[in-house]
Enzyme design. Structure first.
Site, mmCIF file in Angstrom:
data_model
loop_
_atom_site.group_PDB
_atom_site.id
_atom_site.type_symbol
_atom_site.label_atom_id
_atom_site.label_comp_id
_atom_site.label_asym_id
_atom_site.label_seq_id
_atom_site.Cartn_x
_atom_site.Cartn_y
_atom_site.Cartn_z
ATOM 1 N N SER A 126 0.839 -1.201 0.000
ATOM 2 C CA SER A 126 0.000 0.000 0.000
ATOM 3 C C SER A 126 0.872 1.249 0.000
ATOM 4 O O SER A 126 1.987 1.243 0.536
ATOM 5 C CB SER A 126 -0.850 -0.048 1.273
ATOM 6 O OG SER A 126 -1.326 1.228 1.587
ATOM 7 N N TYR A 151 -2.069 -0.797 10.740
ATOM 8 C CA TYR A 151 -2.320 -1.332 9.397
ATOM 9 C C TYR A 151 -1.120 -1.062 8.479
ATOM 10 O O TYR A 151 -0.583 -1.964 7.841
ATOM 11 C CB TYR A 151 -3.587 -0.711 8.777
ATOM 12 C CG TYR A 151 -3.641 -0.903 7.301
ATOM 13 C CD1 TYR A 151 -3.955 -2.145 6.767
ATOM 14 C CD2 TYR A 151 -3.317 0.137 6.416
ATOM 15 C CE1 TYR A 151 -3.951 -2.347 5.397
ATOM 16 C CE2 TYR A 151 -3.318 -0.062 5.048
ATOM 17 C CZ TYR A 151 -3.637 -1.306 4.539
ATOM 18 O OH TYR A 151 -3.621 -1.506 3.181
ATOM 19 N N LYS A 155 1.899 -3.586 6.524
ATOM 20 C CA LYS A 155 2.338 -3.600 5.119
ATOM 21 C C LYS A 155 3.861 -3.407 5.032
ATOM 22 O O LYS A 155 4.527 -4.047 4.216
ATOM 23 C CB LYS A 155 1.598 -2.524 4.311
ATOM 24 C CG LYS A 155 0.105 -2.806 4.171
ATOM 25 C CD LYS A 155 -0.154 -4.120 3.445
ATOM 26 C CE LYS A 155 -1.589 -4.564 3.481
ATOM 27 N NZ LYS A 155 -1.802 -5.922 2.968
#
Ligand code: UDP
Length: 346
Positions: A126, A151, A155
């Site tokens: 991302s 989050y 990644k």
């Protein structure tokens, strides 16, 4: 044709990617725990492609279930690993849920890839890995900053795990795709994004407001250092994002030439503000959108958009659809699910 395992294949990006894979004659197997997706998407895939892929309900964070699943599989050529939690705000409140799901599942998959000699993996990364970069657009060489959310950190850690895995296992190949903001739906209006509950993301909130499910869109902040004061993102049509995965699989076929760990930005290269989205949506759909400006949302950055030259040159891939295509497809999809819901309630 090679067999592709798509984890999280019942989800938003996964399901659109499967359509593109089937178009290219790949054999697809879906594995998904359905925690944030709906099994009915398989009917949609069948309607569009004529093929209903094999489906397995699997939670890849479960080590034993993952092993049992892989032990029964044969001849998987490539894994596209979408299965992960993705809500930034939720990850701040429930960090362990995010670390456990996103990291355990990646490790379980890699262990079983190794054991079963599955050679290739495409990983959903991302643009959150860049945080608020100093210079726009961001290239793959833009320094990675400490993640703003658990989050985002999953990644970053995911990319690190894959890089180390690639170094230690030169026969295995990794492509990580750094997605910018995927929006829109399949042009048929048969599949699209299905957020559970109140949407976190801008476009489903916009379409749900326009159709009357939500009263008002809140625009989070108009005091950013941008031309109209609202935050800027790079919104990419989900069907363009889908074709980037097909390009990534092609790339993996030529790994001897390129090394076994690569990262690509997958965006359009254009930054669009929240207010521009609202205006474009109104123009494209003829719907007036009820919105108000409120304070900034915690954890949001001011702006990010992609430098896409590396992907264009190396993957021979480019986003083709316009913002207007994306917004009208999102609107078509919203109307489809709304009508379905109305019929079910009758
Ligand atoms: N946004 C907004 N109202 C909403 C949802 C999002 O103003 O109801 C803004 C958000 O602050 C950000 C942009 O829209 O600037 C894109 O947000 P989204 O959650 O879709 O994606 P993100 O970039 O956070 O991953």
């Amino acid at each position: 044709m090679p067999k592709i395992l798509v984890t999280g294949g019942a989800g938003y990006i996964g399901s659109h990617t499967i359509i593109e894979l089937i178009k290219q004659n790949y054999k697809v197997i879906i594995a998904d725990n359905l925690s944030n997706s709906d099994i009915r998407v398989l009917d949609g895939i069948e309607k569009i492609t004529g093929i209903k892929p094999e489906f397995h309900k699997i939670d890849f964070a479960d080590t034993k279930a993952t092993k049992d699943f892989f032990d029964k599989q044969k001849n998987i050529d490539t894994i596209i690993h979408f299965a992960a939690f993705k809500a930034v705000g939720e990850s701040v409140d429930f960090p362990l849920k995010y670390y456990k799901n996103n990291i355990f599942s990646l490790i379980n998959i890699l262990e079983n890839m190794k054991k079963n000699m599955v050679k290739n993996i495409v990983f959903s990364s991302s643009c959150t890995v860049y945080g608020q970069a100093e210079r726009m657009p961001v290239t793959e060489k833009t320094p990675i900053k400490k993640a703003d959310s658990p989050y985002g950190n999953t990644k970053q850690i995911g990319e690190d795990i894959l890089m180390d895995f690639g170094k230690a296992n030169p026969n295995f190949n990794v492509v990580a795709l750094r997605y910018f903001n995927p929006i829109g739906a399949h042009e048929t209006g048969i599949i699209g994004e299905l957020p559970k509950g109140i949407p976190n993301n801008l476009i489903p909130f916009v379409t749900q407001t326009a159709i009357g499910i939500r009263k008002q869109l809140q625009i989070f902040g108009n005091d950013y250092n941008t031309p109209d004061g609202t935050a800027i993102r790079d919104y990419i049509h989900v069907c363009d994002l889908a074709t980037a995965h097909v390009a990534a699989i092609d790339r993996l076929k030529n790994k001897e030439k390129f090394g076994n760990f690569e990262v690509f930005n997958v965006g359009t290269g254009t930054g669009i503000s929240v207010l521009e989205i609202v205006k474009e949506f109104e123009t494209v759909t003829g719907q007036k959108l009820n919105y108000k400006i409120v304070g900034r949302r915690k954890g949001d950055i001011e702006k990010v958009w992609a430098d896409t030259k590396f992907a264009e040159k190396q993957l021979n891939w480019k986003a083709k659809r316009t913002l207007s295509d994306a917004l009208s497809s999102a609107w078509k999809w919203e109307k489809t699910i709304y009508n379905e819901q109305m019929t079910m309630n009758k």
